[in-house]
Write a protein that holds these residues in place. Structure first.
Motif, short mmCIF file in Angstrom:
data_model
loop_
_atom_site.label_atom_id
_atom_site.label_comp_id
_atom_site.label_asym_id
_atom_site.label_seq_id
_atom_site.Cartn_x
_atom_site.Cartn_y
_atom_site.Cartn_z
N LEU A 145 0.99 -1.19 -0.27
CA LEU A 145 0.06 -0.34 0.17
C LEU A 145 0.50 1.15 -0.02
O LEU A 145 0.56 2.38 -0.95
CB LEU A 145 -0.84 -0.01 0.91
CG LEU A 145 -1.57 -1.14 0.94
CD1 LEU A 145 -2.93 -1.33 2.69
CD2 LEU A 145 -3.05 -0.28 0.72
N VAL A 154 -4.83 6.55 -1.86
CA VAL A 154 -5.62 5.02 -1.26
C VAL A 154 -5.90 5.84 0.02
O VAL A 154 -6.00 6.70 0.65
CB VAL A 154 -3.79 4.01 -0.46
CG1 VAL A 154 -4.83 2.97 -0.12
CG2 VAL A 154 -2.93 4.12 -1.90
N THR A 155 -7.77 5.21 -0.18
CA THR A 155 -8.46 5.69 0.53
C THR A 155 -8.20 4.05 1.99
O THR A 155 -7.55 3.53 2.32
CB THR A 155 -9.70 5.15 0.05
OG1 THR A 155 -9.82 3.04 0.65
CG2 THR A 155 -9.86 5.84 -1.37
N GLN A 172 -9.84 2.88 3.79
CA GLN A 172 -10.91 1.88 3.80
C GLN A 172 -9.95 0.72 2.66
O GLN A 172 -10.13 -0.59 3.25
CB GLN A 172 -12.38 2.33 2.84
CG GLN A 172 -13.64 0.91 2.64
CD GLN A 172 -14.26 0.23 4.33
OE1 GLN A 172 -14.16 0.70 4.69
NE2 GLN A 172 -14.14 -1.15 4.28
N GLU A 173 -9.48 1.46 1.49
CA GLU A 173 -9.06 -0.11 0.77
C GLU A 173 -7.86 -0.34 1.85
O GLU A 173 -7.81 -1.33 1.40
CB GLU A 173 -8.22 0.66 -0.47
CG GLU A 173 -7.29 -0.03 -1.02
CD GLU A 173 -6.68 -0.02 -2.54
OE1 GLU A 173 -7.04 1.27 -2.54
OE2 GLU A 173 -5.78 -0.41 -2.86
N GLU A 210 -8.99 -3.25 4.20
CA GLU A 210 -9.52 -4.50 3.83
C GLU A 210 -8.50 -5.13 3.07
O GLU A 210 -8.24 -6.11 3.24
CB GLU A 210 -10.44 -3.85 2.60
CG GLU A 210 -11.85 -3.30 3.06
CD GLU A 210 -12.51 -2.53 1.53
OE1 GLU A 210 -13.83 -2.30 1.54
OE2 GLU A 210 -12.17 -2.76 0.68
N ARG A 211 -7.11 -4.45 2.70
CA ARG A 211 -5.85 -5.39 2.56
C ARG A 211 -5.44 -5.74 3.19
O ARG A 211 -5.01 -6.82 3.23
CB ARG A 211 -5.42 -4.06 1.76
CG ARG A 211 -5.99 -3.98 -0.41
CD ARG A 211 -5.62 -3.16 -1.05
NE ARG A 211 -3.63 -3.84 -0.84
CZ ARG A 211 -3.22 -3.23 -1.95
NH1 ARG A 211 -3.28 -2.47 -2.50
NH2 ARG A 211 -2.22 -3.56 -2.26
N THR A 218 -14.79 -8.54 -1.48
CA THR A 218 -13.53 -8.01 -1.65
C THR A 218 -12.52 -8.90 -1.79
O THR A 218 -11.37 -8.51 -2.91
CB THR A 218 -13.75 -6.71 -0.91
OG1 THR A 218 -14.72 -6.59 -0.14
CG2 THR A 218 -12.85 -5.81 -0.16
N PHE A 267 -10.27 -8.42 -4.81
CA PHE A 267 -8.71 -7.91 -5.13
C PHE A 267 -7.81 -8.95 -5.98
O PHE A 267 -6.59 -9.19 -7.02
CB PHE A 267 -8.05 -8.08 -3.98
CG PHE A 267 -8.70 -6.90 -3.28
CD1 PHE A 267 -8.85 -6.66 -1.45
CD2 PHE A 267 -9.41 -5.29 -3.39
CE1 PHE A 267 -8.40 -5.57 -1.09
CE2 PHE A 267 -9.20 -4.27 -2.88
CZ PHE A 267 -9.05 -4.29 -1.89
#
Ligand code: T1G
Length: 707
Positions: A503, A610-611, A613-614, A617-618, A674, A678
């Motif tokens: 990220l 990059v949010t 939330q991402e 989740e990641r 999700t 990905f």
């Protein structure tokens, strides 16, 4: 019916009379939890006591190891059953005959609230009294928030209710929570002795709910200060703030309205997802000790003497674990200098505990004498268990286990503290692979509660049982796991770390990633954690794996560059973050930002926004997917084992119950969707959806179905 002609059996609550004293005894093993049968039995026994013309006062006590230890937590989340505990407490308080509660063991939660409804309270030696509901995401819901302040004052009540920590019998006497400390260890004898005093003084019922002196003219500052403190210490938690609201109601409303307010706040907590998570954590922490498939007759071997190899950070901490449990320990290293350094660190740790008032000096000294430094393997000859805790080199570990196999007595258990290496390969160098297991401690070993107990392919059942029993004896949450790279915790951590780094490669900043995870409830994010553990640790492991040609280990990137520059993190004053002298507060560092930018350029990456939330989740869904693979492979037996590993080993917020309990709350369908997205975008192995996860979603089940 007994000689007195009184119906005596209100199982699990009994009524009988001795002389003019009615005796109500609760007997619901193992902890006299106040389930529906106990509550109904109490009301029946109380009615018998009132109807018994020969009895002029009543004594309430419990059989077994403890007075009532609270409501029956297993009833929570189900339709409430009458009689409610608050009604039982109200009936006790309204009794025209004096009621004396005799407390022993752990008078906790609803049990202490029952005692608060009584008119007098007696405590036996060693009794602990508390209202720990907040630790379950609740608050005392049977009048405790209204009666305790009336008895001990709002400041002390706030402290007990918001912390959930118990007080000793002596402290309870000091603050007016109990009226008498009995000398004898028998609850009935104590109750009868105190009844004589009450009778002699002609004392009448003293109703706590009717008292007002301790709650008059309380400054609002008490509650605003408590709220400010909570905003700093536990901004995420729901229940502690409601506890403050409830105690404030005790000081601002008449009892009946205060009780109503308490009920509203209790139900708000009961309906909170945090209550579900904390109660799952409570039961899961106990369930992990029962290893599925471990034969009931697998009896632990006796462990009276232990050896630890390696006097470094881990070995020293592990030796302290055994000394703290009063188990004599030989601490072995290769040089006197290493031993002296290790013992000095242990001594410093104990002195720090003494200085903080956590340990008496004589206890610290006694524990230190239990750790015997040695340079000779022969000193391990009579050890029942040896734990190897040297650095992560398979060659070195094999040498050590070869030597242990020669020196240690038959039946001694040989354990490795490795965090990633193959326990079966280590066991294979010995003539006794059935006596070899992994005991994976977490740094600092004398503090972190998790212990991954790694069963090798040939580990004997009684060796596993012994390791689990040792975990219990040294106060650890022992979780049985199988052999794979990183076992359970580190295998999932490895996936999270890889996503966190990716990220940043793609455009996020390290502090943004860390903040998303601390906002989620982790005590610190992956990058601050890396600086704490030391970037050199991961760097050396990656270098070893690159040398071994591991395709999974990416080529050197900005994290490796930092380590190459000697920027290891807190221990060198700078790593991913910089640290001002004497401070452990991570500060974004332009040197790191520059290294990241150059690394992106070298990889041809154009950074993007990059949010949060991402990021969430990641970092977390990749762990859920990996955990599903771990369960499929049988490396962990149940979802709750994975939950407890992360709650007790990696700071996963306990009020979320652990990664898989949390995943069920999010919804596995959402998570799988999700993960699939990905995987389609990256094709990366770690995003390949786990077949188990797909099956759970298809069948409409959650991870809870695997407990
Ligand atoms: N309800 C149901 N089961 C309980 C229980 C409880 N309150 N407490 C313990 N158990 C089970 C536990 O799961 C285990 O089961 C066995 O008893 C032995 O426990 C209205 C809402 C009392 C200090 O939070 O802190 O009252 O594994 O292994 O180490 O305001 O248990 O054998 O099948 O922990 O000697 C408040 C929780 C409830 C106390 C004993 N009370 N319990 O420790 O044994 S909420 C608590 C403990 C409430 C009211 C509110 C400890 C202990 P199993 P154990 P231990």
């Amino acid at each position: 019916m007994d000689a007195s002609g009184i119906a005596t059996d209100c199982t699990p609550v009994r009524y009988e009379r001795q002389g003019r004293t009615g005796i109500i005894t609760v007997n619901q093993p193992p902890v006299n939890a106040l389930g529906q049968a106990v509550r109904a039995g109490l009301l029946r026994a109380l009615a018998l006591g009132q109807a018994d013309g020969e009895a002029d006062l009543l004594v309430l006590l419990a059989a077994g190891r403890t007075f009532m230890a609270g409501a029956d937590i297993r009833e929570f989340g189900q339709a409430p059953l009458v009689p409610f505990l608050s009604d039982v407490v109200a009936a006790l308080e309204a009794s025209p005959k004096p009621v004396i509660a005799v407390l022993h063991g752990t008078a906790l939660g609803g049990g202490l609230e029952v005692a608060l409804g009584c008119h007098f309270r007696v405590a036996l030696p060693g009794t602990r009294l508390g209202l720990p509901e907040v630790k379950l995401g609740l608050l005392p819901g049977a009048g405790g928030t209204q009666r305790l302040p009336r008895l001990v004052g709002p400041a002390k009540a706030l402290e007990m209710i918001v912390s959930g920590d118990p007080v000793t019998a002596a402290a309870a006497l000091d603050i007016g929570l109990v009226d008498w400390l009995a000398a004898e260890p028998d609850p009935l004898a104590a109750g009868l002795a105190f009844a004589k005093r009450v009778r002699a003084k002609g004392l009448m019922p003293r109703r706590t709910g009717a008292r007002g002196d301790r709650i008059a003219a309380v400054s609002p500052l008490l509650f605003s200060a408590a709220r400010d403190d909570l905003a700093r210490k536990s901004p995420h938690l729901f229940a502690p703030h409601r506890c403050v609201d409830a105690v404030e109601a005790a000081c601002t409303l008449p009892l009946a309205e205060g009780l109503k307010r308490e009920r509203e706040l209790f139900l708000a907590c009961m309906n909170s997802p945090q209550r579900a998570g904390l109660i799952h954590s409570f039961f899961a922490e106990r369930a992990v000790a029962k290893v599925p498939g471990l034969a009931a007759d697998a009896t632990p071997r006796p462990v009276h003497r232990v050896g630890v190899i390696g006097a470094g950070t881990m070995g020293g901490g592990i030796a302290m674990c055994f000394a703290n449990a009063h188990i004599p320990t030989v601490l072995l290293d290769t040089t006197q200098e290493a031993l002296d350094r290790g013992l000095a660190t242990i001594r410093r740790n104990y002195q720090a505990s003494v200085a903080k008032g956590r340990l008496r000096q004589e206890e610290a000294d006694a524990r230190l004498t239990l750790i015997r430094p040695s340079l000779a393997y022969d000193d391990l000859a009579d050890a029942d268990l040896v734990v190897e805790a040297v650095f992560e080199s398979m060659d070195l570990k094999k040498q050590i286990f070869t030597r242990l196999d020669q020196v240690c007595r038959p039946g001694a258990i040989l354990a490795t503290n490795t965090s990633t290496l193959d326990v079966d390969a280590i066991a294979a160098v010995t003539s006794r692979p059935q006596d070899v297991a992994g005991l994976h401690f977490f740094s600092p070993a004398n503090v972190m509660r998790l212990l991954e107990v790694v069963r090798g392919r040939e580990t004997a059942p009684d060796v596993l049982a012994t390791a689990m029993d040792v975990a219990r004896r040294i106060g650890k949450v022992g979780v049985a796991v199988g052999v794979c790279y990183g076992f359970v915790g580190n295998r999932m951590l490895h996936q999270r770390a890889r996503e966190a780094t990716a990220l940043v490669d793609e455009g996020a900043a390290p502090d943004q990633v860390d903040r998303v995870l601390t906002d989620f409830g982790f005590p610190m994010g992956p990058f601050a954690m890396g600086d704490l553990a030391g970037l050199d640790v991961g760097w050396r492991i990656r270098e070893e794996r690159r040398k071994a040609g591991d395709p999974d280990t990416p080529p050197p990137g900005w994290l490796d560059r930092l380590a190459e520059q000697g920027r290891y993190g807190q221990k060198t004053g700078a790593g991913i973050y910089r640290y001002e002298a004497g401070s452990r507060t991570p500060l974004p560092d332009p040197v790191t930002a520059d290294l990241i930018a150059r690394d992106r350029a070298a990889k041809g990456i154009t950074p993007r926004a990059v949010t949060n939330q991402e990021i969430l989740e990641r970092c977390l869904y990749v762990m859920v997917n990996e955990a599903a693979k771990i369960l499929e492979e049988g490396v962990a037996a149940r979802a709750l084992d994975v939950d407890m590993i992360w709650v007790h080993g990696y700071g996963f917020p306990p009020w979320r119950g652990g990664p898989l309990f949390w995943a069920d709350q999010v919804g596995l369908g959402t998570i799988l969707g999700t993960i699939t997205k990905f995987h389609q975008a990256s094709g990366a192995k770690q995003w390949q959806p786990s077949p188990l996860l797909e099956r759970l979603v298809r069948d409409g089940h959650g991870f809870a179905s695997l407990n």
